[in-house]
Write an enzyme that holds these catalytic residues in place. Sequence first.
Site, mmCIF file in Angstrom:
data_model
loop_
_atom_site.group_PDB
_atom_site.id
_atom_site.type_symbol
_atom_site.label_atom_id
_atom_site.label_comp_id
_atom_site.label_asym_id
_atom_site.label_seq_id
_atom_site.Cartn_x
_atom_site.Cartn_y
_atom_site.Cartn_z
ATOM 1 N N CYS A 204 0.848 -1.193 0.000
ATOM 2 C CA CYS A 204 0.000 0.000 0.000
ATOM 3 C C CYS A 204 0.881 1.240 0.000
ATOM 4 C CB CYS A 204 -0.899 -0.025 1.224
ATOM 5 S SG CYS A 204 -1.746 1.530 1.471
ATOM 6 N N GLU B 243 -10.845 11.154 29.080
ATOM 7 C CA GLU B 243 -10.805 10.121 28.039
ATOM 8 C C GLU B 243 -11.445 8.851 28.586
ATOM 9 O OE1 GLU B 243 -9.639 9.354 24.797
ATOM 10 O OE2 GLU B 243 -10.123 7.296 25.365
ATOM 11 N N ASP C 27 -12.216 16.888 20.956
ATOM 12 C CA ASP C 27 -11.684 16.155 19.799
ATOM 13 C C ASP C 27 -12.391 14.801 19.733
ATOM 14 O OD1 ASP C 27 -10.202 15.078 17.751
ATOM 15 O OD2 ASP C 27 -8.316 14.959 18.871
ATOM 16 N N CYS D 24 -12.976 15.128 12.970
ATOM 17 C CA CYS D 24 -12.622 14.295 11.817
ATOM 18 C C CYS D 24 -13.842 14.074 10.923
ATOM 19 C CB CYS D 24 -12.039 12.965 12.289
ATOM 20 S SG CYS D 24 -13.105 12.089 13.420
HETATM 21 N N1 SAH Z 1 -7.250 14.007 21.319
HETATM 22 C C1 SAH Z 1 -6.638 12.738 21.100
HETATM 23 C C2 SAH Z 1 -7.624 11.638 20.757
HETATM 24 C C3 SAH Z 1 -8.705 11.953 19.767
HETATM 25 S S1 SAH Z 1 -9.621 10.556 19.169
HETATM 26 C C4 SAH Z 1 -5.555 12.835 20.038
HETATM 27 O O1 SAH Z 1 -5.480 13.822 19.319
HETATM 28 O O2 SAH Z 1 -4.748 11.911 19.943
HETATM 29 C C5 SAH Z 1 -11.035 10.540 20.148
HETATM 30 C C6 SAH Z 1 -10.830 9.960 21.520
HETATM 31 O O3 SAH Z 1 -12.084 10.003 22.200
HETATM 32 C C7 SAH Z 1 -10.396 8.499 21.547
HETATM 33 O O4 SAH Z 1 -9.246 8.387 22.349
HETATM 34 C C8 SAH Z 1 -11.582 7.765 22.182
HETATM 35 O O5 SAH Z 1 -11.184 6.673 22.978
HETATM 36 C C9 SAH Z 1 -12.203 8.863 23.028
HETATM 37 N N2 SAH Z 1 -13.630 8.707 23.354
HETATM 38 C C10 SAH Z 1 -14.593 8.134 22.594
HETATM 39 N N3 SAH Z 1 -15.789 8.256 23.183
HETATM 40 C C11 SAH Z 1 -15.590 8.939 24.344
HETATM 41 C C12 SAH Z 1 -16.447 9.406 25.376
HETATM 42 N N4 SAH Z 1 -17.762 9.172 25.354
HETATM 43 N N5 SAH Z 1 -15.910 10.086 26.415
HETATM 44 C C13 SAH Z 1 -14.574 10.336 26.451
HETATM 45 N N6 SAH Z 1 -13.707 9.923 25.486
HETATM 46 C C14 SAH Z 1 -14.208 9.237 24.448
#
Ligand code: SAH
Length: 446
Positions: free
Chosen positions: A154, A328, A376, A404
């Site tokens: 890939c 998280e 995020d 995203c």
């Molecule tokens: N800000 C981080 C991760 C972003 S991805 C970075 O930039 O690396 C989104 C994150 O949200 C993931 O780690 C996922 O595990 C977390 N997540 C998903 N649902 C959630 C919830 N209900 N409460 C808190 N975190 C959550």
Amino acid sequence: MQKNDIIELDITAMSSEGSGIGRYEGLAVFVPMTALGDKLRVKILKVKSNCAFGKIEEIITPSNSRVESDCEVFSKCGGCVFRHISYSEELKIKQQRVEDAVKRIGCVDKPSNEIVSNLKINGYRNKAQYPISADCSVGFFANHSHRIIPCQNCNLQPEEFSKISAVLTEWMKKSGNTPYTEETGKGLIRHLYIRKAFATGQIMVCLVINGNSLKYENELVLALKELLGEKLKTVVLNINKNKTNVILSDKCKTIFGDGYIYDTLCDTKIRINPLSFYQVNRDMAELLYKKAEEYVNPKDKTVLDLYCGAGTIGLSMAKKAKKIIGVEIIPEAISDAKFNAENNNIQNAEFICGDAKEAANKLAQKGIKPDAVIVDPPRKGCSAELLNIIAKDFCPKTLVYVSCDPATLARDIKILTELGYALKEYTPFDLFPRTSHVETVALMTR
Ligand code: SAH
């Protein structure tokens, strides 16, 4: 219009999944692998009440933005959708998609900042999860399906990944470790999951297995060591005996190394375990996080970093801030975040494991008033309840939204606008060239 009709079509728009769209007798016709400006003969595959789907029968006049695809499985695997057009055209489409969402769904008529383009349009991914096919070769799932398309080379991945795949295939054949079959739930090896820390070169190899152990485990580790030398940092098994299409379970067993790889990001040392989220494009993530920092303007502020993963965004600005609070849901990611704070001598960061909305509620009840909030979230965006807590209980001056998915970002912008926030500016980032995905960071203020 009926199925199997052949029609002439001009492509005049693009869908969020990267299909071209043309209009025929008032109906939108979606045709994948096409480009704005293509004149085509199209075979209709499906007609619905509000749209139709077709495939290219013949390109009558190609769009100026067309280029030759350099991938054998383009159009078959579910990864890239833009290998047939120039990168500059792809960037235009992505920026437009974000702007359209903000305007139509978010109801804010404000153009975006120019999309930040990628430093590298190939070889940028630091992570891959490959299903294993019946003949032990690795591949990718076809679009919207669980059919495996074999593919070793890939373009989006670093060169080591295809070599690791080849080693795995050979070892499976020799050792008699069987590939897992989704339909029957039988067989052992479900996925090969690889991560590479681009700044340090360290590699993690993880096998997702439908069992507790491997036959000839040492031989696999030796073969990987021989291939990668010092770069092989850890080999992990993820035990997933569930009949599900979720790739990873929460149970890991380390068979070589310490179970982690270590990268650096925005001058911060980052430890990650297989279950922690980590941006797949490290170099672009640095630019994205710098933009988030510019928007947050963290000097002397208390910053709440919701959906913080391994703490990467908050920690990247911790030295300037008064305090960082990260939230998280994955416990392993929180344990990485805490380790990362300590390992970088950061004493003003606190991490809470829990659901973002519930943790925010508790913080609000304790009377915590962050000066800035970063969210995020995963693709589905934030819940309206969470946005309410942010706007009504925390009421920070600054809210930075890293997203995203332009559609859920725009939906949440609309809710936040009704709650008293204004979209100041937003910047799309092309973290995933050649695929349909686009990341955005938005600044909202009270
Ligand atoms: N800000 C981080 C991760 C972003 S991805 C970075 O930039 O690396 C989104 C994150 O949200 C993931 O780690 C996922 O595990 C977390 N997540 C998903 N649902 C959630 C919830 N209900 N409460 C808190 N975190 C959550």
